[in-house]
Design a protein around this motif. Structure first.
Motif, PDB file in Angstrom:
ATOM      1  N   SER A 281      37.115 -14.857 -12.167  1.00  0.00           N
ATOM      2  CA  SER A 281      37.219 -14.887 -13.628  1.00  0.00           C
ATOM      3  C   SER A 281      36.306 -13.835 -14.222  1.00  0.00           C
ATOM      4  O   SER A 281      35.271 -13.495 -13.660  1.00  0.00           O
ATOM      5  N   SER A 282      36.724 -13.316 -15.376  1.00  0.00           N
ATOM      6  CA  SER A 282      35.942 -12.309 -16.084  1.00  0.00           C
ATOM      7  C   SER A 282      36.262 -12.392 -17.564  1.00  0.00           C
ATOM      8  O   SER A 282      37.414 -12.635 -17.945  1.00  0.00           O
ATOM      9  N   SER A 283      35.256 -12.190 -18.407  1.00  0.00           N
ATOM     10  CA  SER A 283      35.444 -12.223 -19.861  1.00  0.00           C
ATOM     11  C   SER A 283      35.137 -10.857 -20.442  1.00  0.00           C
ATOM     12  O   SER A 283      34.277 -10.126 -19.942  1.00  0.00           O
ATOM     13  N   ALA A 284      35.850 -10.526 -21.502  1.00  0.00           N
ATOM     14  CA  ALA A 284      35.665  -9.226 -22.143  1.00  0.00           C
ATOM     15  C   ALA A 284      34.266  -9.114 -22.731  1.00  0.00           C
ATOM     16  O   ALA A 284      33.706 -10.077 -23.252  1.00  0.00           O
ATOM     17  N   SER A 285      33.697  -7.925 -22.621  1.00  0.00           N
ATOM     18  CA  SER A 285      32.367  -7.654 -23.152  1.00  0.00           C
ATOM     19  C   SER A 285      32.418  -6.362 -23.960  1.00  0.00           C
ATOM     20  O   SER A 285      33.489  -5.885 -24.328  1.00  0.00           O
ATOM     21  N   ASP A 286      31.275  -5.780 -24.208  1.00  0.00           N
ATOM     22  CA  ASP A 286      31.227  -4.527 -24.961  1.00  0.00           C
ATOM     23  C   ASP A 286      31.675  -3.327 -24.130  1.00  0.00           C
ATOM     24  O   ASP A 286      31.892  -2.241 -24.675  1.00  0.00           O
TER      25      ASP A 286
ATOM     26  N   SER B 223      36.283  -3.639 -19.867  1.00  0.00           N
ATOM     27  CA  SER B 223      36.183  -5.064 -19.543  1.00  0.00           C
ATOM     28  C   SER B 223      37.399  -5.790 -20.095  1.00  0.00           C
ATOM     29  O   SER B 223      38.082  -5.310 -21.009  1.00  0.00           O
ATOM     30  N   GLY B 224      37.686  -6.960 -19.532  1.00  0.00           N
ATOM     31  CA  GLY B 224      38.840  -7.726 -19.986  1.00  0.00           C
ATOM     32  C   GLY B 224      38.707  -9.194 -19.670  1.00  0.00           C
ATOM     33  O   GLY B 224      37.761  -9.628 -19.006  1.00  0.00           O
ATOM     34  N   ASN B 225      39.662  -9.964 -20.162  1.00  0.00           N
ATOM     35  CA  ASN B 225      39.734 -11.396 -19.876  1.00  0.00           C
ATOM     36  C   ASN B 225      40.676 -11.588 -18.699  1.00  0.00           C
ATOM     37  O   ASN B 225      41.901 -11.511 -18.853  1.00  0.00           O
ATOM     38  N   ILE B 226      40.096 -11.820 -17.535  1.00  0.00           N
ATOM     39  CA  ILE B 226      40.878 -11.895 -16.303  1.00  0.00           C
ATOM     40  C   ILE B 226      40.540 -13.180 -15.548  1.00  0.00           C
ATOM     41  O   ILE B 226      39.376 -13.569 -15.447  1.00  0.00           O
ATOM     42  N   LYS B 227      41.567 -13.815 -15.025  1.00  0.00           N
ATOM     43  CA  LYS B 227      41.369 -14.930 -14.104  1.00  0.00           C
ATOM     44  C   LYS B 227      42.364 -14.779 -12.960  1.00  0.00           C
ATOM     45  O   LYS B 227      43.480 -14.283 -13.139  1.00  0.00           O
ATOM     46  N   GLY B 228      41.919 -15.183 -11.765  1.00  0.00           N
ATOM     47  CA  GLY B 228      42.785 -15.012 -10.606  1.00  0.00           C
ATOM     48  C   GLY B 228      42.397 -15.920  -9.464  1.00  0.00           C
ATOM     49  O   GLY B 228      41.423 -16.688  -9.542  1.00  0.00           O
ATOM     50  N   GLU B 229      43.149 -15.800  -8.371  1.00  0.00           N
ATOM     51  CA  GLU B 229      42.928 -16.661  -7.209  1.00  0.00           C
ATOM     52  C   GLU B 229      43.221 -15.872  -5.938  1.00  0.00           C
ATOM     53  O   GLU B 229      44.300 -15.271  -5.799  1.00  0.00           O
ATOM     54  N   LEU B 230      42.257 -15.865  -5.031  1.00  0.00           N
ATOM     55  CA  LEU B 230      42.405 -15.235  -3.722  1.00  0.00           C
ATOM     56  C   LEU B 230      42.610 -16.333  -2.689  1.00  0.00           C
ATOM     57  O   LEU B 230      41.816 -17.277  -2.614  1.00  0.00           O
ATOM     58  N   LYS B 231      43.684 -16.207  -1.873  1.00  0.00           N
ATOM     59  CA  LYS B 231      44.016 -17.277  -0.930  1.00  0.00           C
ATOM     60  C   LYS B 231      44.237 -16.701   0.466  1.00  0.00           C
ATOM     61  O   LYS B 231      44.817 -15.624   0.633  1.00  0.00           O
TER      62      LYS B 231
ATOM     63  N   SER C 103      46.403 -13.309  -6.747  1.00  0.00           N
ATOM     64  CA  SER C 103      47.155 -13.371  -7.997  1.00  0.00           C
ATOM     65  C   SER C 103      46.175 -13.333  -9.162  1.00  0.00           C
ATOM     66  O   SER C 103      45.071 -13.884  -9.080  1.00  0.00           O
ATOM     67  N   PHE C 104      46.581 -12.662 -10.242  1.00  0.00           N
ATOM     68  CA  PHE C 104      45.685 -12.546 -11.397  1.00  0.00           C
ATOM     69  C   PHE C 104      46.509 -12.363 -12.668  1.00  0.00           C
ATOM     70  O   PHE C 104      47.676 -11.944 -12.635  1.00  0.00           O
ATOM     71  N   GLU C 105      45.883 -12.672 -13.802  1.00  0.00           N
ATOM     72  CA  GLU C 105      46.512 -12.500 -15.099  1.00  0.00           C
ATOM     73  C   GLU C 105      45.421 -12.352 -16.157  1.00  0.00           C
ATOM     74  O   GLU C 105      44.276 -12.768 -15.946  1.00  0.00           O
ATOM     75  N   GLY C 106      45.777 -11.725 -17.270  1.00  0.00           N
ATOM     76  CA  GLY C 106      44.781 -11.555 -18.316  1.00  0.00           C
ATOM     77  C   GLY C 106      45.129 -10.453 -19.288  1.00  0.00           C
ATOM     78  O   GLY C 106      46.285  -9.996 -19.368  1.00  0.00           O
ATOM     79  N   ASP C 107      44.112  -9.989 -20.032  1.00  0.00           N
ATOM     80  CA  ASP C 107      44.278  -8.962 -21.054  1.00  0.00           C
ATOM     81  C   ASP C 107      43.097  -7.998 -21.012  1.00  0.00           C
ATOM     82  O   ASP C 107      41.993  -8.366 -20.608  1.00  0.00           O
TER      83      ASP C 107
END
Length: 266
Positions: A55-60, A64-72, A88-92
């Motif tokens: 997971s990652s949240s947008a910063s300055d 940067s972006g809003n990303i969440k994903g899963e490694l399997k 797999s991942f998704e976000g903006d």
């Protein structure tokens, strides 16, 4: 004398020695080997990361972006695990104006032909001030547009498959020309093209790749130009007809009246 003769017999020429060496048995070159892993049923591999959350949240930061994903199923032995490694991942990415990103990375080394693939979809891409053609006489581009894109690349053994498609819609065109008539035709023609699509395909082995690119721009632009040029021709014909009618209309009425009088007399 006998000893001397025996010594001469033992002395062999270089050619005779080479011939004897060639007749000696030589071991065959080993064939390319293959690694086999022998494990117990329901056993575990040496390394196996079953699931990891990302997971990652947008910063300055600009990227940067809003990303969440899963490694399997990240492992050193996919055969034993019985599954491919996937991410797999998704976000903006708001600062890059990329929204609705969906991606899937697959690594599958089970079987004889290893497979690596990437699927990527972007639902909404904001395009601003994009120039397509810019010269002293003509300018063609976008003030703004909404785009969506799909991209896939697959590597299977020695073969490559890449497909890509992009669609532009809600287009605010930046079109103009120095000549007034061409400027009018260009603006009206592009207003008749609400969407632009571009697709590309690459396939085949690395040594003999085949490329193909397709777009609706050429056909739609040709139809739009034909429509606008025909409209201009129609306008010109109407103006010419009105001019002719204005010039000879009165004389024609007078001649037709005289002809009618002559006809009555006859």
């Amino acid at each position: 004398v006998v000893a001397h003769e025996n010594s001469l017999k033992n002395q062999k020429t270089a050619a005779e020695k080479a011939d004897e060496e060639s007749k000696k048995l030589k071991p065959e070159q080993r064939a390319k080997g293959k690694n086999y892993a022998f494990g117990r049923p329901h056993a575990y591999p040496l390394f196996w990361l079953q699931t990891a959350k990302i997971s990652s949240s947008a910063s300055d930061s600009e990227f940067s972006g809003n990303i969440k994903g899963e490694l399997k199923n990240l492992t050193n032995d996919q055969e034993l695990v019985g599954a491919a490694t996937t991410l797999s991942f998704e976000g903006d990415f708001p600062k890059q104006m990329l929204f609705g990103i969906h991606g899937l990375l697959t690594i599958d080394h089970r079987g004889d032909a290893p497979l690596e693939s990437v699927d990527l979809t972007v639902d909404d891409i904001k395009v601003l001030n994009k120039n397509l053609v810019e010269s002293n006489d003509v300018q063609i581009g976008f003030k703004s547009a909404d785009a969506s894109s799909k991209f896939k690349i697959e590597l299977r053994g020695e073969n490559v498959l890449l497909t890509s498609s992009t669609e532009f819609k809600k287009i605010d065109y930046a079109v103009g020309a120095k000549q007034a008539i061409l400027d009018d035709i260009l603006k009206k023609a592009f207003n008749d093209i609400p969407k632009i699509g571009v697709s590309a395909n690459v396939s085949g082995p690395w040594t003999a790749l085949k490329f193909s690119i397709d777009t609706n721009v050429a056909k739609d632009l040709q139809n739009a130009f034909q429509k606008q040029i025909q409209a201009k021709v129609g306008e010109a014909q109407a103006q010419l007809k009105a001019m002719i009618e204005g010039k000879i209309g009165g004389d024609r009425t007078k001649l037709m009246s005289q002809f009618s009088d002559e006809q009555k007399q006859i």
